[in-house]
Design a protein around this motif. Structure first.
Motif: not given
Ligand code: ZN
Length: 232
Positions: A47, A97, A101
């Motif tokens: 993140d 990622h 998100h």
């Molecule tokens: Zn994450």
């Protein structure tokens, strides 16, 4: 009704079918841990980047000659490109990622795939490297997502279920340290976060975890390197 897999069912799958954890970079298997008799561990950070805490994590990784894998968010890469460049220059792996998100359970798969591809380009523009590893936010994936990742030559990597530090909840440094040290195995993939906000417990935990595991003879490698060391 669409079916999604999350961490808990995956644990059940693992207990019935240990082979699910084995994968090669080119396969569409989901990697949870890697089977190896070498004392290798992959530390992963999700993140980020975080402008305050990611540099502190990088300093610690350098101090203990550790390589890590950073599962970055595309929009945060755009905010903090210099940190991502430093991650690459320090020898760490950059992994995808998604851009923002979103969880697959409440977001259209096609849009998520578009955003994963967009993030590949953002990372390439900044680092001149394209990630080869992807981790879905929240751990949500589907067969359709796995198929798209296979076409894009992205290996889907989760984490060893007993190595989920839940550091994002700020459970206390002792709890994070014990979660890792009490469960450590060869080939583990450990989940930390350098997300937006206060990651001070993650940094403080690494100050214990890195020297202790190093003393025990473990070597910290990137996820991709760990996968190349997996026993067939
Ligand atoms: Zn994450």
């Amino acid at each position: 009704m669409k079916l999604y897999r999350i961490l808990l069912p995956a644990i059940c799958i693992l207990s019935f079918n240990p082979s699910v954890s084995i994968a090669t970079p080119a396969s569409n298997e989901v990697v949870w841990k890697v089977k190896t008799d070498q004392k290798l561990i992959a530390l992963t950070f999700d993140d980020g980047p975080n402008p305050v805490y990611t540099p502190q994590i990088l300093n610690l990784l350098t101090q203990y000659q550790a390589k890590g894998t950073f599962f970055v968010i595309g929009k945060r890469v755009q905010l903090y490109p210099a940190i991502v460049i430093r991650e690459v220059n320090d020898g760490h792996e950059i992994a995808n990622h998604t851009y923002d998100h979103h969880y697959l359970k409440n977001y259209p798969a096609e849009r998520l795939v578009d955003e994963i591809r967009q993030t590949q380009e953002i990372i390439f523009d900044i680092t001149e490297q394209r990630p080869i590893v992807f981790r879905p936010p929240g751990g949500f994936y589907s067969d359709a997502l796995l198929q798209s990742m296979k076409e894009d030559k992205l290996t889907v990597v989760m984490w060893s279920w007993y190595q989920d530090t839940k550091d994002w909840r700020r459970p206390g440094v002792d709890k994070i340290v014990n979660q890792v040290l009490n469960n450590v195995h060869n080939g583990d993939i450990v989940l930390f976060h350098d997300k937006q906000g206060d990651c001070s417990q993650t940094v403080a935990s690494l100050k214990y975890i890195l020297p202790e595991l190093k003393k025990q003879g473990y070597q910290f490698v990137t996820v991709s390197e760990l996968i190349t060391k997996s026993q067939k």
